[in-house]
Design a protein around this motif. Structure first.
Motif, PDB file in Angstrom:
ATOM      1  N   VAL A 151       3.059  15.670   2.485  1.00  0.00           N
ATOM      2  CA  VAL A 151       1.678  15.691   2.981  1.00  0.00           C
ATOM      3  C   VAL A 151       0.895  14.626   2.222  1.00  0.00           C
ATOM      4  O   VAL A 151       0.696  14.710   1.008  1.00  0.00           O
ATOM      5  N   LYS A 152       0.438  13.623   2.948  1.00  0.00           N
ATOM      6  CA  LYS A 152      -0.271  12.503   2.341  1.00  0.00           C
ATOM      7  C   LYS A 152      -1.770  12.756   2.269  1.00  0.00           C
ATOM      8  O   LYS A 152      -2.415  12.516   1.245  1.00  0.00           O
ATOM      9  N   GLU A 153      -2.339  13.255   3.377  1.00  0.00           N
ATOM     10  CA  GLU A 153      -3.782  13.479   3.409  1.00  0.00           C
ATOM     11  C   GLU A 153      -4.103  14.546   4.453  1.00  0.00           C
ATOM     12  O   GLU A 153      -3.459  14.604   5.511  1.00  0.00           O
ATOM     13  N   MET A 162       0.825  -1.207   0.000  1.00  0.00           N
ATOM     14  CA  MET A 162       0.000   0.000   0.000  1.00  0.00           C
ATOM     15  C   MET A 162       0.864   1.264   0.000  1.00  0.00           C
ATOM     16  O   MET A 162       0.581   2.231  -0.693  1.00  0.00           O
ATOM     17  N   LYS A 163       1.974   1.237   0.799  1.00  0.00           N
ATOM     18  CA  LYS A 163       2.846   2.407   0.828  1.00  0.00           C
ATOM     19  C   LYS A 163       3.404   2.715  -0.546  1.00  0.00           C
ATOM     20  O   LYS A 163       3.472   3.865  -0.957  1.00  0.00           O
ATOM     21  N   ASN A 164       3.804   1.635  -1.255  1.00  0.00           N
ATOM     22  CA  ASN A 164       4.377   1.848  -2.579  1.00  0.00           C
ATOM     23  C   ASN A 164       3.372   2.485  -3.524  1.00  0.00           C
ATOM     24  O   ASN A 164       3.701   3.330  -4.354  1.00  0.00           O
ATOM     25  N   LEU A 165       2.103   2.080  -3.388  1.00  0.00           N
ATOM     26  CA  LEU A 165       1.063   2.652  -4.231  1.00  0.00           C
ATOM     27  C   LEU A 165       0.891   4.142  -3.944  1.00  0.00           C
ATOM     28  O   LEU A 165       0.707   4.945  -4.851  1.00  0.00           O
ATOM     29  N   LEU A 187       1.303  12.561   7.342  1.00  0.00           N
ATOM     30  CA  LEU A 187       2.567  12.957   6.734  1.00  0.00           C
ATOM     31  C   LEU A 187       3.473  11.742   6.531  1.00  0.00           C
ATOM     32  O   LEU A 187       3.319  10.723   7.211  1.00  0.00           O
ATOM     33  N   ILE A 188       4.426  11.887   5.619  1.00  0.00           N
ATOM     34  CA  ILE A 188       5.444  10.867   5.373  1.00  0.00           C
ATOM     35  C   ILE A 188       6.806  11.556   5.378  1.00  0.00           C
ATOM     36  O   ILE A 188       7.013  12.529   4.650  1.00  0.00           O
ATOM     37  N   VAL A 226       9.060   7.460   7.061  1.00  0.00           N
ATOM     38  CA  VAL A 226       8.308   7.106   8.261  1.00  0.00           C
ATOM     39  C   VAL A 226       6.992   7.887   8.264  1.00  0.00           C
ATOM     40  O   VAL A 226       6.988   9.109   8.064  1.00  0.00           O
ATOM     41  N   GLU A 227       5.875   7.199   8.462  1.00  0.00           N
ATOM     42  CA  GLU A 227       4.556   7.841   8.459  1.00  0.00           C
ATOM     43  C   GLU A 227       4.206   8.346   9.858  1.00  0.00           C
ATOM     44  O   GLU A 227       4.370   7.630  10.845  1.00  0.00           O
ATOM     45  N   VAL A 228       3.742   9.589   9.928  1.00  0.00           N
ATOM     46  CA  VAL A 228       3.351  10.196  11.197  1.00  0.00           C
ATOM     47  C   VAL A 228       2.046  10.963  11.003  1.00  0.00           C
ATOM     48  O   VAL A 228       1.595  11.179   9.877  1.00  0.00           O
ATOM     49  N   LYS A 229       1.464  11.392  12.120  1.00  0.00           N
ATOM     50  CA  LYS A 229       0.207  12.137  12.062  1.00  0.00           C
ATOM     51  C   LYS A 229       0.286  13.394  12.915  1.00  0.00           C
ATOM     52  O   LYS A 229       0.740  13.350  14.063  1.00  0.00           O
ATOM     53  N   LEU A 230      -0.144  14.497  12.330  1.00  0.00           N
ATOM     54  CA  LEU A 230      -0.421  15.698  13.114  1.00  0.00           C
ATOM     55  C   LEU A 230      -1.871  15.603  13.560  1.00  0.00           C
ATOM     56  O   LEU A 230      -2.768  15.433  12.726  1.00  0.00           O
TER      57      LEU A 230
END
Length: 455
Positions: free
Chosen positions: A141-143, A1-4, A151-152, A158-162
Motif C-alpha cells: 500500500v503506497k498511499e 521516483m519509484k526507487n525513492l 498499490l505496488i 507494477v503500480e496500480v490503483k484501486l
C-alpha cells in the motif's frame, strides 16, 4: 521516483524495528504508532466504500492485456470479488499485514490469483509454464486517499490503483464477462475483409487468456505482415493498449457485431469507416470421407491455401478411384516404391515440390525425384483455390539414385498420370479437414482428388 518510494518504505520498516518507543522523536507519534495508524486508515477506507473498489489491472503493461476487477471489503477480512472473466460473485479472504510496509494480500484462491497461474504457457517466455500472466496477489500500500488507494505489486513492482466503485460498476463488469465470452473462439479462426473485400491471407487470433490480439495480412508484395497488441475488454468489444495500423487502416479496438447472431458474430475495427471486419471461421475437424469430398462445399472464407503451408511436408495417403488404379498398379509393379509427397520450400526460388520416393536397389536407401514448382498461384480471387505452377520445369533427383528411370514421370506412365493430375493447369480446391489433413480436389473434375496428411 519509484526507487525513492521503495527506499522510504524500507526505511520506515527499519525505524520500526531499530527504534524503541522510549527514544525521543521529531514526530508527534512513534514509528510503530504511525504504521498502525496507516494500517487502520487503510482498513477503514477499504471497508467504508459501500460499493467497493474497482481495479483495472495490466499485469505486464505492453506485454499482456488488461483485466477489470471489482472488490467489496468487509468485516472479518472478507472480500467479495468479480472480474471480467469471472462474473459470479465469490466470497474470499484478505489481510493487511506488515511484511514489507503495509501489504494488502488476497490470501485465498480467487480470480485475481489466475493472473499468476503458473500453468499458463506464457507467450513472453516462448510458451513456457511457470510464469502465467506474471500478476500479483500481494500489493504494497503506497498511499490511501478517500477515492483512490495506490498499490505496488509486491513481486513485480507494477503500480496500480484501486478506485472507488459505483453500483453500476458491478453490473458493467458482469457484462464485460459476457463480452469476454465472445472472444473465446475454441476451434474457430477469424478471416478478414478490408473495405468489403476479402483480404488474402488476412486473419486474426485472439488469446483470451493473455488478452492478446494478433492480426496478419498480406502486403502488396505478398509478404505476411503481423501486428500484435494487448487488449482489454470493454462494453462494446475490446480496446487496444495503443493504436495499430493494419492494411493501411488505423484503429484502436474492435467492436463485436452480433447482428447475425452469436455464431456468426464479427469483430469490426473502431475507425470511423469501420473498414476492417474479422469473421468467424469454424476450424473444427471435418472428418470427411472419400465419398463426401467431390461434393463438399468448403467455407469460402477459410484461407486453406495459406494454412496448407503451415507444415513442411505432406504424404499423399489416398487418391480418387482413377488415380488409385495407377497408384496400386505402381506399387504392385515396383515394390520398392514408397510414397508421393508434397514438400514446402525445398530450395530457394521455389515454394514447393511434388516428390516421388523409393528404396534404391543399389544401396537400399530412400531416394527421390523432386518436381519443383515456383508458386502457389491463387485462382478466381479466392483463398482456397490454387494451381501448383511448375512452368519452370525444375527437376532433380537424389544423388546415387540408380533406379531413377523407373520412377521418372517422363518414363513411367503410372507416375506420369499422378504427376499430371497434381500439376493440373486448372488447379485445385484446397479443403482443410483438420490442422494435419487437407484434401486437394480438381476444379475441372471434382471426382479427382488427393488426400494430404502432414508428416
Amino acid at each position: 521516483m519509484k526507487n525513492l518510494i521503495y527506499l522510504f518504505i524500507a526505511a520506515s520498516m527499519m525505524l520500526v524495528t531499530a527504534c524503541s518507543d522510549d527514544d525521543e522523536y521529531v514526530f508527534s507519534e512513534l514509528p510503530s504508532e504511525r504504521i498502525e495508524a496507516f494500517q487502520k486508515e487503510c482498513q477503514t477506507t477499504l471497508r467504508g466504500a459501500t460499493d467497493g473498489w474497482k481495479l483495472v489491472y495490466y499485469p505486464q503493461k505492453g506485454v499482456y492485456g488488461g483485466f477489470t476487477f471489482v472488490f467489496r471489503f468487509s468485516e472479518k477480512n472478507r472480500v467479495e470479488m468479480i472480474s471480467d472473466f469471472e462474473p459470479i460473485k465469490g466470497d474470499y479472504s484478505y489481510n493487511l499485514n506488515l511484511s514489507e510496509g503495509l501489504v494488502l494480500t488476497f490470501d485465498s484462491d480467487s480470480p485475481i490469483h489466475q493472473l499468476s497461474n503458473p500453468n499458463y504457457g506464457a507467450p513472453a517466455h516462448d510458451g513456457d509454464k511457470g510464469y502465467g500472466l506474471e500478476g500479483d496477489f500481494e500489493f504494497i500500500v503506497k498511499e490511501v486517499k478517500e477515492d483512490v488507494i495506490e498499490l505496488i505489486g509486491k513481486k513485480t513492482r507494477v503500480e496500480v490503483k484501486l478506485e472507488k466503485a459505483t453500483a453500476a460498476d458491478w453490473t458493467t463488469v458482469e457484462k464485460l464477462a459476457e463480452m469476454a465470452g465472445y472472444f473465446v473462439l475454441g476451434n474457430s479462426g477469424l478471416g478478414m475483409t478490408v473495405n468489403g473485400e476479402l483480404a488474402i491471407g488476412g486473419r486474426v487470433e485472439l488469446n483470451d487468456i493473455f488478452h492478446l490480439c494478433t492480426m496478419a495480412y498480406k502486403d502488396e508484395e505478398g509478404n505476411t505482415v503481423s501486428v500484435e497488441t494487448p487488449y482489454i475488454i470493454t462494453n462494446e468489444g475490446c480496446l487496444f493498449e495503443n493504436e495499430v495500423e493494419v492494411a493501411g487502416v488505423k484503429f484502436s479496438g474492435l467492436t463485436v457485431d452480433l447482428s447475425n447472431g452469436v455464431t456468426n458474430r464479427e469483430f469490426v475495427s473502431n475507425d470511423a469507416d469501420q473498414a476492417i471486419r474479422f469473421f468467424i471461421m469454424d476450424l473444427s475437424p471435418l472428418n470427411l470421407t472419400p465419398a463426401e469430398v467431390p461434393t463438399f462445399v468448403p467455407n469460402k472464407y477459410i484461407a486453406s491455401v495459406d494454412m496448407l503451408k503451415s507444415h513442411d511436408e505432406y504424404i499423399i495417403t489416398d487418391m480418387s478411384a482413377s488415380l488409385k488404379v495407377e497408384w496400386e498398379a505402381l506399387q504392385a509393379e515396383l515394390p520398392n516404391f514408397e510414397k508421393f509427397t508434397l514438400e514446402m520450400d525445398r530450395k530457394d526460388g521455389y515454394e514447393g515440390s511434388f516428390r516421388v520416393t523409393a528404396i534404391n536397389s543399389g544401396d537400399g536407401k530412400s531416394k527421390s525425384h523432386n518436381y519443383d514448382f515456383g508458386a502457389f498461384t491463387l485462382l478466381n480471387n479466392t483463398v482456397n483455390q490454387v494451381r501448383f505452377d511448375n512452368s519452370k520445369k525444375s527437376h532433380s533427383t537424389s544423388s546415387g539414385f540408380t533406379d531413377k528411370a523407373l520412377y521418372d514421370a517422363g518414363e513411367n506412365a503410372r507416375v506420369g498420370a499422378i504427376y499430371n493430375a497434381f500439376f493440373d493447369s486448372k488447379g485445385f480446391t484446397v479443403i482443410r479437414d483438420s490442422e494435419e489433413i487437407f484434401w486437394i480436389r480438381s476444379i475441372q473434375n471434382p471426382e479427382v482428388w488427393m488426400k494430404l496428411e502432414a508428416d
